[in-house]
Design a protein around this motif. Structure first.
Motif, PDB file in Angstrom:
ATOM      1  N   ALA A 158      54.254  37.912  -2.965  1.00 19.89           N
ATOM      2  CA  ALA A 158      55.131  38.439  -4.011  1.00 19.89           C
ATOM      3  C   ALA A 158      56.511  37.785  -3.949  1.00 19.89           C
ATOM      4  CB  ALA A 158      55.240  39.955  -3.879  1.00 19.89           C
ATOM      5  N   ARG A 159      57.044  37.610  -2.742  1.00 21.70           N
ATOM      6  CA  ARG A 159      58.354  36.988  -2.594  1.00 21.70           C
ATOM      7  C   ARG A 159      58.300  35.518  -3.048  1.00 21.70           C
ATOM      8  NH1 ARG A 159      60.962  36.115   1.657  1.00 21.70           N
ATOM      9  NH2 ARG A 159      63.009  36.676   0.820  1.00 21.70           N
ATOM     10  N   ALA A 160      57.208  34.839  -2.698  1.00 23.34           N
ATOM     11  CA  ALA A 160      57.067  33.437  -3.086  1.00 23.34           C
ATOM     12  C   ALA A 160      56.980  33.294  -4.600  1.00 23.34           C
ATOM     13  CB  ALA A 160      55.832  32.828  -2.425  1.00 23.34           C
ATOM     14  N   SER A 161      56.334  34.259  -5.253  1.00 21.30           N
ATOM     15  CA  SER A 161      56.202  34.177  -6.706  1.00 21.30           C
ATOM     16  C   SER A 161      57.551  34.344  -7.403  1.00 21.30           C
ATOM     17  CB  SER A 161      55.228  35.243  -7.211  1.00 21.30           C
ATOM     18  OG  SER A 161      55.792  36.538  -7.143  1.00 21.30           O
ATOM     19  N   VAL A 162      58.461  35.073  -6.764  1.00 22.47           N
ATOM     20  CA  VAL A 162      59.800  35.260  -7.323  1.00 22.47           C
ATOM     21  C   VAL A 162      60.688  34.068  -6.999  1.00 22.47           C
ATOM     22  CG1 VAL A 162      61.874  36.708  -7.249  1.00 22.47           C
ATOM     23  CG2 VAL A 162      59.602  37.764  -7.262  1.00 22.47           C
ATOM     24  N   GLY A 163      60.495  33.513  -5.792  1.00 22.07           N
ATOM     25  CA  GLY A 163      61.279  32.351  -5.394  1.00 22.07           C
ATOM     26  C   GLY A 163      62.675  32.732  -4.935  1.00 22.07           C
ATOM     27  N   GLU A 164      63.604  31.841  -5.169  1.00 24.60           N
ATOM     28  CA  GLU A 164      64.984  32.089  -4.743  1.00 24.60           C
ATOM     29  C   GLU A 164      65.503  33.376  -5.386  1.00 24.60           C
ATOM     30  OE1 GLU A 164      69.324  29.783  -4.663  1.00 24.60           O
ATOM     31  OE2 GLU A 164      67.522  28.790  -5.444  1.00 24.60           O
ATOM     32  N   GLY A 165      66.133  34.198  -4.591  1.00 22.60           N
ATOM     33  CA  GLY A 165      66.629  35.473  -5.088  1.00 22.60           C
ATOM     34  C   GLY A 165      65.682  36.624  -4.858  1.00 22.60           C
ATOM     35  N   ALA A 166      64.495  36.334  -4.285  1.00 22.34           N
ATOM     36  CA  ALA A 166      63.568  37.428  -3.973  1.00 22.34           C
ATOM     37  C   ALA A 166      64.186  38.317  -2.894  1.00 22.34           C
ATOM     38  CB  ALA A 166      62.234  36.869  -3.489  1.00 22.34           C
ATOM     39  N   PRO A 167      64.018  39.617  -2.992  1.00 22.88           N
ATOM     40  CA  PRO A 167      64.599  40.495  -1.977  1.00 22.88           C
ATOM     41  C   PRO A 167      63.910  40.344  -0.634  1.00 22.88           C
ATOM     42  CG  PRO A 167      63.226  41.751  -3.501  1.00 22.88           C
ATOM     43  CD  PRO A 167      63.341  40.367  -4.061  1.00 22.88           C
ATOM     44  N   GLU A 168      64.657  40.587   0.434  1.00 22.85           N
ATOM     45  CA  GLU A 168      64.053  40.686   1.761  1.00 22.85           C
ATOM     46  C   GLU A 168      63.256  41.983   1.797  1.00 22.85           C
ATOM     47  OE1 GLU A 168      65.316  41.171   6.473  1.00 22.85           O
ATOM     48  OE2 GLU A 168      66.859  40.904   4.926  1.00 22.85           O
ATOM     49  N   LEU A 169      62.036  41.922   2.311  1.00 21.05           N
ATOM     50  CA  LEU A 169      61.159  43.082   2.342  1.00 21.05           C
ATOM     51  C   LEU A 169      60.731  43.359   3.781  1.00 21.05           C
ATOM     52  CD1 LEU A 169      58.945  42.263  -0.785  1.00 21.05           C
ATOM     53  CD2 LEU A 169      60.896  43.830  -0.662  1.00 21.05           C
ATOM     54  N   VAL A 170      60.979  44.557   4.264  1.00 18.35           N
ATOM     55  CA  VAL A 170      60.686  44.953   5.646  1.00 18.35           C
ATOM     56  C   VAL A 170      59.630  46.052   5.627  1.00 18.35           C
ATOM     57  CG1 VAL A 170      61.630  45.883   7.791  1.00 18.35           C
ATOM     58  CG2 VAL A 170      63.035  44.383   6.345  1.00 18.35           C
TER      59      VAL A 170
END
Length: 343
Positions: free
Chosen positions: A126-138
């Protein structure tokens, strides 16, 4: 933290969604069309709608209220692995809303590939699909031994057992290939973290209700017969009980957090019918997602991160699956094997 992402498996919302959903789940796994036909029949028997999305939305609403009551103003976003709302779309919306750092609650209490590591893959995809600006997810930790999880199931067992003077307590969880279970924990811990956690959660619930003997069995197997999976299957196990003098059985789906289709088909339909054939009384404990304590559990997991709260656990098992306040998955842990298909 700016938000909480509620990450789940997903399910169809209408009959025409069923086949595309199943094809999405099984893509690249070589599942034969006839198996998809069988599973599609399960969904269409319930109107082509899986309960899972609405169960998640109900639990999310309860969690939002519990977070607000605890003074934690975190919006809760909903994303799925296999069907809409897809995690990729949800994370993109989070980024557009200005979320920069968020916690992730996966709707699984256990370790293992599908139960834990695949959620890590969902997050990264999901983060890769958003790219730059994707939120950090913990991602939040596993919670199979959390007191609120155990007591919610224990009360559900008591309610299901109320009609019976005597009963056999049987715990179920989703079966996986034995090779996948062997890889579900670090070699230093002897592997098999998934099945050992299921056994421990079952022991804790049985102890809470004062049950003596109990059984741990499996359900929802979908692989080819030549591949060994965790056994015994719930239906096979029920057939052994009358000869032991058992007159009633209470089944607790301890491996699941909500009463979704695998629970209502495999247990409320197939297992209940099998029990009736055998002359066994049958009760089924409800899953905890609709219990107010489930929302409280999520809040407690969140507070471990935002307030440094001490984790509450009833076992000595590592709080794995999380990179903060818990042990991250070790190298070689929960690696992908032949992945289970939907039941």
């Amino acid at each position: 933290m700016d938000a909480l992402l509620w990450l789940s498996f997903g399910g169809p919302d209408k009959p025409e969604d069923v086949r595309p959903f199943l094809e999405n789940v099984t893509r690249g796994r070589g599942v034969p069309p006839e198996r998809l036909d069988e599973v599609e029949h399960h969904y269409q028997s319930f109107g082509g709608v899986s309960p899972i999305n609405q169960l998640n939305r109900t639990a999310i609403a309860a969690t939002e209220a519990a977070l607000a009551e605890a003074g934690l103003e975190l919006p809760v976003y909903f994303g799925n692995r296999n069907w809409h709302p897809l995690a990729e779309d949800t994370v993109a919306r989070m980024a557009a809303d200005g979320v920069r750092r968020a916690l992730v609650f996966p709707t699984s209490a256990y370790g293992g590939y599908s139960a834990c590591r695949q959620y890590d893959e969902d997050i990264e995809r999901a983060r890769a699909s958003v790219g730059e600006g994707a939120p950090e997810l913990v991602k939040l930790r596993q919670f199979f031994d959390h007191p609120l999880f155990v007591t919610a199931f224990a009360d559900a067992v008591r309610a299901a057992a109320a009609p019976f003077d005597d009963y056999r307590l049987v715990f179920t969880a989703h079966s996986v290939p034995r090779s996948a279970d062997a890889a579900s924990g670090p070699p230093a811990e002897g592997g098999a973290r998934y099945s050992r956690q299921i056994a421990e959660a079952s022991r804790l619930v049985a102890e809470a209700v004062g049950a003596g003997d109990h059984d741990v069995v499996w359900q929802s197997r979908s692989g080819p017969p030549q591949v060994p999976w965790l056994e015994p299957d719930i239906l096979d196990h029920l057939e052994t009980l009358p000869a032991q003098g058992v007159q009633a059985v209470v089944v607790c789906p301890v491996g699941f957090v909500s009463d979704h289709l695998e629970v209502v088909w495999d247990l409320d339909t197939e297992a209940a019918e099998k029990a009736a054939e055998l002359g066994l009384g049958f009760g089924r404990a409800s899953c905890p997602s609709g219990d107010p304590r489930f929302a409280e559990l999520v809040v407690e997991l969140v507070r471990e991160h935002v307030a440094g709260a001490e984790p509450r656990k009833l076992s000595d098992f590592p709080a794995a699956g999380c990179t903060v306040n818990g042990a991250p998955c070790a190298p070689g842990c929960c690696e992908s094997r032949r992945r289970p298909s939907p039941a």
